[in-house]
Design a protein around this motif. Sequence first.
Motif, PDB file in Angstrom:
ATOM      1  N   ARG A  96       4.296 -22.021 129.171  1.00 58.51           N
ATOM      2  CA  ARG A  96       4.138 -20.587 128.849  1.00 58.51           C
ATOM      3  C   ARG A  96       3.862 -19.794 130.126  1.00 58.51           C
ATOM      4  O   ARG A  96       4.447 -18.738 130.366  1.00 58.51           O
ATOM      5  CB  ARG A  96       2.974 -20.438 127.856  1.00 58.51           C
ATOM      6  CG  ARG A  96       2.879 -19.075 127.252  1.00 58.51           C
ATOM      7  CD  ARG A  96       1.843 -19.066 126.124  1.00 58.51           C
ATOM      8  NE  ARG A  96       1.929 -17.809 125.391  1.00 58.51           N
ATOM      9  CZ  ARG A  96       1.319 -16.711 125.781  1.00 58.51           C
ATOM     10  NH1 ARG A  96       0.575 -16.710 126.869  1.00 58.51           N
ATOM     11  NH2 ARG A  96       1.454 -15.592 125.074  1.00 58.51           N
ATOM     12  N   LYS A  97       2.968 -20.359 130.957  1.00 57.38           N
ATOM     13  CA  LYS A  97       2.629 -19.670 132.208  1.00 57.38           C
ATOM     14  C   LYS A  97       3.843 -19.577 133.122  1.00 57.38           C
ATOM     15  O   LYS A  97       4.057 -18.564 133.787  1.00 57.38           O
ATOM     16  CB  LYS A  97       1.491 -20.414 132.924  1.00 57.38           C
ATOM     17  CG  LYS A  97       0.125 -20.125 132.319  1.00 57.38           C
ATOM     18  CD  LYS A  97      -0.933 -20.910 133.051  1.00 57.38           C
ATOM     19  CE  LYS A  97      -2.253 -20.872 132.295  1.00 57.38           C
ATOM     20  NZ  LYS A  97      -3.182 -21.859 132.795  1.00 57.38           N
ATOM     21  N   ILE A  98       4.642 -20.667 133.149  1.00 54.63           N
ATOM     22  CA  ILE A  98       5.842 -20.670 134.003  1.00 54.63           C
ATOM     23  C   ILE A  98       6.788 -19.551 133.555  1.00 54.63           C
ATOM     24  O   ILE A  98       7.342 -18.826 134.388  1.00 54.63           O
ATOM     25  CB  ILE A  98       6.542 -22.051 133.930  1.00 54.63           C
ATOM     26  CG1 ILE A  98       5.703 -23.103 134.646  1.00 54.63           C
ATOM     27  CG2 ILE A  98       7.934 -22.000 134.530  1.00 54.63           C
ATOM     28  CD1 ILE A  98       6.187 -24.523 134.461  1.00 54.63           C
ATOM     29  N   ILE A  99       6.951 -19.412 132.242  1.00 61.80           N
ATOM     30  CA  ILE A  99       7.859 -18.378 131.722  1.00 61.80           C
ATOM     31  C   ILE A  99       7.331 -16.986 132.071  1.00 61.80           C
ATOM     32  O   ILE A  99       8.070 -16.123 132.555  1.00 61.80           O
ATOM     33  CB  ILE A  99       8.027 -18.529 130.186  1.00 61.80           C
ATOM     34  CG1 ILE A  99       8.715 -19.856 129.858  1.00 61.80           C
ATOM     35  CG2 ILE A  99       8.828 -17.378 129.602  1.00 61.80           C
ATOM     36  CD1 ILE A  99       8.693 -20.244 128.385  1.00 61.80           C
ATOM     37  N   LEU A 100       6.030 -16.788 131.873  1.00 56.06           N
ATOM     38  CA  LEU A 100       5.442 -15.475 132.175  1.00 56.06           C
ATOM     39  C   LEU A 100       5.592 -15.151 133.662  1.00 56.06           C
ATOM     40  O   LEU A 100       5.914 -14.013 134.039  1.00 56.06           O
ATOM     41  CB  LEU A 100       3.961 -15.460 131.776  1.00 56.06           C
ATOM     42  CG  LEU A 100       3.692 -15.378 130.272  1.00 56.06           C
ATOM     43  CD1 LEU A 100       2.212 -15.566 129.986  1.00 56.06           C
ATOM     44  CD2 LEU A 100       4.164 -14.032 129.700  1.00 56.06           C
ATOM     45  N   LYS A 124      12.394 -20.354 123.820  1.00 51.68           N
ATOM     46  CA  LYS A 124      11.037 -20.714 124.272  1.00 51.68           C
ATOM     47  C   LYS A 124      10.092 -19.518 124.180  1.00 51.68           C
ATOM     48  O   LYS A 124       8.917 -19.683 123.855  1.00 51.68           O
ATOM     49  CB  LYS A 124      11.077 -21.229 125.721  1.00 51.68           C
ATOM     50  CG  LYS A 124      11.912 -22.482 125.887  1.00 51.68           C
ATOM     51  CD  LYS A 124      11.059 -23.655 126.257  1.00 51.68           C
ATOM     52  CE  LYS A 124      11.915 -24.898 126.406  1.00 51.68           C
ATOM     53  NZ  LYS A 124      11.134 -26.108 126.304  1.00 51.68           N
ATOM     54  N   MET A 125      10.645 -18.308 124.475  1.00 48.49           N
ATOM     55  CA  MET A 125       9.797 -17.107 124.380  1.00 48.49           C
ATOM     56  C   MET A 125       9.357 -16.893 122.936  1.00 48.49           C
ATOM     57  O   MET A 125       8.228 -16.512 122.657  1.00 48.49           O
ATOM     58  CB  MET A 125      10.557 -15.869 124.892  1.00 48.49           C
ATOM     59  CG  MET A 125      10.605 -15.812 126.405  1.00 48.49           C
ATOM     60  SD  MET A 125      11.617 -14.466 127.000  1.00 48.49           S
ATOM     61  CE  MET A 125      10.679 -13.051 126.482  1.00 48.49           C
ATOM     62  N   LYS A 126      10.279 -17.169 122.026  1.00 48.19           N
ATOM     63  CA  LYS A 126       9.963 -17.032 120.605  1.00 48.19           C
ATOM     64  C   LYS A 126       8.898 -18.072 120.215  1.00 48.19           C
ATOM     65  O   LYS A 126       7.941 -17.780 119.507  1.00 48.19           O
ATOM     66  CB  LYS A 126      11.249 -17.251 119.803  1.00 48.19           C
ATOM     67  CG  LYS A 126      11.166 -16.674 118.410  1.00 48.19           C
ATOM     68  CD  LYS A 126      12.482 -16.783 117.706  1.00 48.19           C
ATOM     69  CE  LYS A 126      12.290 -16.549 116.228  1.00 48.19           C
ATOM     70  NZ  LYS A 126      13.413 -16.980 115.431  1.00 48.19           N
ATOM     71  N   GLN A 127       9.108 -19.291 120.750  1.00 46.69           N
ATOM     72  CA  GLN A 127       8.168 -20.379 120.449  1.00 46.69           C
ATOM     73  C   GLN A 127       6.746 -20.043 120.911  1.00 46.69           C
ATOM     74  O   GLN A 127       5.778 -20.299 120.214  1.00 46.69           O
ATOM     75  CB  GLN A 127       8.669 -21.653 121.136  1.00 46.69           C
ATOM     76  CG  GLN A 127       7.835 -22.877 120.877  1.00 46.69           C
ATOM     77  CD  GLN A 127       8.288 -24.050 121.762  1.00 46.69           C
ATOM     78  OE1 GLN A 127       9.426 -24.098 122.234  1.00 46.69           O
ATOM     79  NE2 GLN A 127       7.383 -24.976 121.992  1.00 46.69           N
ATOM     80  N   TYR A 128       6.653 -19.439 122.113  1.00 42.51           N
ATOM     81  CA  TYR A 128       5.322 -19.130 122.652  1.00 42.51           C
ATOM     82  C   TYR A 128       4.878 -17.702 122.334  1.00 42.51           C
ATOM     83  O   TYR A 128       3.901 -17.219 122.904  1.00 42.51           O
ATOM     84  CB  TYR A 128       5.322 -19.362 124.170  1.00 42.51           C
ATOM     85  CG  TYR A 128       5.544 -20.815 124.529  1.00 42.51           C
ATOM     86  CD1 TYR A 128       4.690 -21.804 124.037  1.00 42.51           C
ATOM     87  CD2 TYR A 128       6.597 -21.202 125.348  1.00 42.51           C
ATOM     88  CE1 TYR A 128       4.898 -23.130 124.346  1.00 42.51           C
ATOM     89  CE2 TYR A 128       6.804 -22.538 125.663  1.00 42.51           C
ATOM     90  CZ  TYR A 128       5.950 -23.500 125.162  1.00 42.51           C
ATOM     91  OH  TYR A 128       6.142 -24.803 125.463  1.00 42.51           O
ATOM     92  N   LYS A 129       5.654 -17.057 121.468  1.00 42.81           N
ATOM     93  CA  LYS A 129       5.316 -15.684 121.022  1.00 42.81           C
ATOM     94  C   LYS A 129       5.152 -14.725 122.210  1.00 42.81           C
ATOM     95  O   LYS A 129       4.167 -13.991 122.327  1.00 42.81           O
ATOM     96  CB  LYS A 129       4.048 -15.703 120.161  1.00 42.81           C
ATOM     97  CG  LYS A 129       4.195 -16.528 118.889  1.00 42.81           C
ATOM     98  CD  LYS A 129       3.037 -16.300 117.961  1.00 42.81           C
ATOM     99  CE  LYS A 129       3.243 -16.989 116.629  1.00 42.81           C
ATOM    100  NZ  LYS A 129       3.266 -18.432 116.679  1.00 42.81           N
ATOM    101  N   ILE A 130       6.102 -14.800 123.139  1.00 44.50           N
ATOM    102  CA  ILE A 130       6.093 -13.862 124.275  1.00 44.50           C
ATOM    103  C   ILE A 130       7.073 -12.740 123.931  1.00 44.50           C
ATOM    104  O   ILE A 130       8.249 -13.011 123.679  1.00 44.50           O
ATOM    105  CB  ILE A 130       6.545 -14.557 125.591  1.00 44.50           C
ATOM    106  CG1 ILE A 130       5.629 -15.749 125.893  1.00 44.50           C
ATOM    107  CG2 ILE A 130       6.582 -13.578 126.751  1.00 44.50           C
ATOM    108  CD1 ILE A 130       6.105 -16.633 127.024  1.00 44.50           C
ATOM    109  N   ASN A 131       6.570 -11.503 123.879  1.00 44.12           N
ATOM    110  CA  ASN A 131       7.454 -10.372 123.554  1.00 44.12           C
ATOM    111  C   ASN A 131       7.869  -9.646 124.820  1.00 44.12           C
ATOM    112  O   ASN A 131       7.082  -9.433 125.703  1.00 44.12           O
ATOM    113  CB  ASN A 131       6.737  -9.387 122.619  1.00 44.12           C
ATOM    114  CG  ASN A 131       6.535 -10.039 121.265  1.00 44.12           C
ATOM    115  OD1 ASN A 131       7.437 -10.686 120.734  1.00 44.12           O
ATOM    116  ND2 ASN A 131       5.326  -9.922 120.735  1.00 44.12           N
TER     117      ASN A 131
END
Lengths: 466, 123
Positions: free
Chosen positions: A428-432, A459-466
């Motif tokens: 999640r941190k890597i994506i952010l 993956k964004m959906k999986q980690y609820k990143i909008n």
Amino acid sequence: MPYIGGLFPNERVVLSSFINAFPVGALILDTNRRVVLLNRALEGLLGLSSEEAEGLPCYAVLRARACLRSCPALALDTASESVSVESDIINRERQLVPVRITTSAVKGFEGNLVGFLEVIEDLRAMQGLHEEGPTAFSFGGIVGKSPEMEKIFRILPVLAESDSSILITGETGTGKDVIAEAIHHVSNRAKGPFIKVNCGALPETLLESELFGHTKGAFTGAVDDKPGRFRMANNGTLYLTEIGDLPLPLQVKLLTFLDDKTVYPIGSTRGYSVDVRVIAATHRNLEEMVAKGTFRKDLFYRLNVVRLHLPALRERGEDILLLLDHFVRLFSHKLNKTIDGFSPQALAKLKKYPYPGNVRELRNIVEYAVNVCDARVISPRHLPPYLLESEQEQAALMARTPVDTTAGMQASPLADFASTDNWSDIERKIILDALARAKGRRNEAARLLGWARSTLWRKMKQYKIN
Amino acid sequence: MGNRILIPLYKKEVAPRFDLALEALIVSCGEEGPGAEERVVVLPHASAEEMCNLILTEKVDTVICGGIAEEHYQYLLWKKVRVLDSVIGPYDVVLERFLEGRLKQGETLEQAKKTGVLNGRRA
């Protein structure tokens, strides 16, 4: 209806009311060793009602090893009062249960044989105690020494003492079933039955009949009275797993039961008062379901008297090592192998793995490794191949992530990698981080990560990143 | 309906325990019709593993049995063998009912309440 005459003056006693009071399984046979009656505890243990068993030969009902090898009733000679043998049975849930069967002859007024009484004791709890022995950092088969587990170990004996409903939550494989059974075995209800029902495994109509029972003729196919799991669990514990999957109409019926402790079988106007402790478990987020209206708020509050949340394995830090050691010993003993432990390389891989399936997955990995291992030490080649593949994926992902090796390293999410075992958090941190670097442009972030755009979106959906 | 059926036996009944049966009836449904070939296999000793092995080597499609432990049940399902367990009754009546397509899992045949292998002094 079988009865006993002469016990009380001018009154005949209904036999079932007499033997249902026994906290252990009891079975009455006629002289031909056919079933006359099962008590409630035995119905719970076998998963078969007294009506279904009536008239059947005892071996077909009990399915005990002793019945098929040498019938205990036949071993009774005229002088002996009773005979006791240790054996095992296979119940309707396909569980192999160790039992002690004590058979006594029932004599008539003139000393003539009129039947047999068999008492069946479930030895599971007792055998577990002998086999496993006392283990440090454990409670009822659950192992752990992390602060999260210590908190649970401290509260469990208190919960077992009380009689309140318990709601156990936690991800799949965290040990909800084991905890429920452990609570039952140390509670005052340990002598009573522990009945488990998976609310997600049966369609609504079947589940209603399974839980609450039905009367003969209540619906097509209801050829006999069926007591239902609530009545079978009388004086014991009813464990409702996957409670989040319980259909709404049954949620109302369960709530009614929790309020007045009375069961109304389908097709019956008569209610049966039962003394059952309910333990419910789910991996779903019930608060969220309540907000969405898919789970009744009043039932949620009724079940949520005591809430026990089991942490995911990745949140349990050093428990992974303790569990690895515990399961290696367990499976080495079971499979009759001499395995001392893991090689440093294998251990490093196992410590890094995120265990999405939690303790169940770790247990399976160790079982596989012990099976495959041909040496005294488990090395990486003995581990399931998917573990190594997933590690390669992680490594590839890390390699593709643009990280400064100098000053930038401090700010990079990968700097946290060594201090945490939680792969989801890291990812999640890597994506952010990639999104921040790409100034919010998803195409650019996906390019930086070396992923396809669809992978990033998923993956964004999986980690609820909008 | 499967082509080859296996029923672990306890004398003239479906054996109450899969793991304790010493005999098994194997029925083939050939082109001549259902129940075309029947034979009884005697095992050297009772063992669930050997029974599973027999089921696989004989290419059995359906097993009709009494009590079976979860691990053996799941193993047979994994091997794509259909298992109808917790069946109680004389094997010939059970087989007839199965061949008519009327046998259900967990079924107790009424005949089991009248017959049964209760050999011994008091039976």
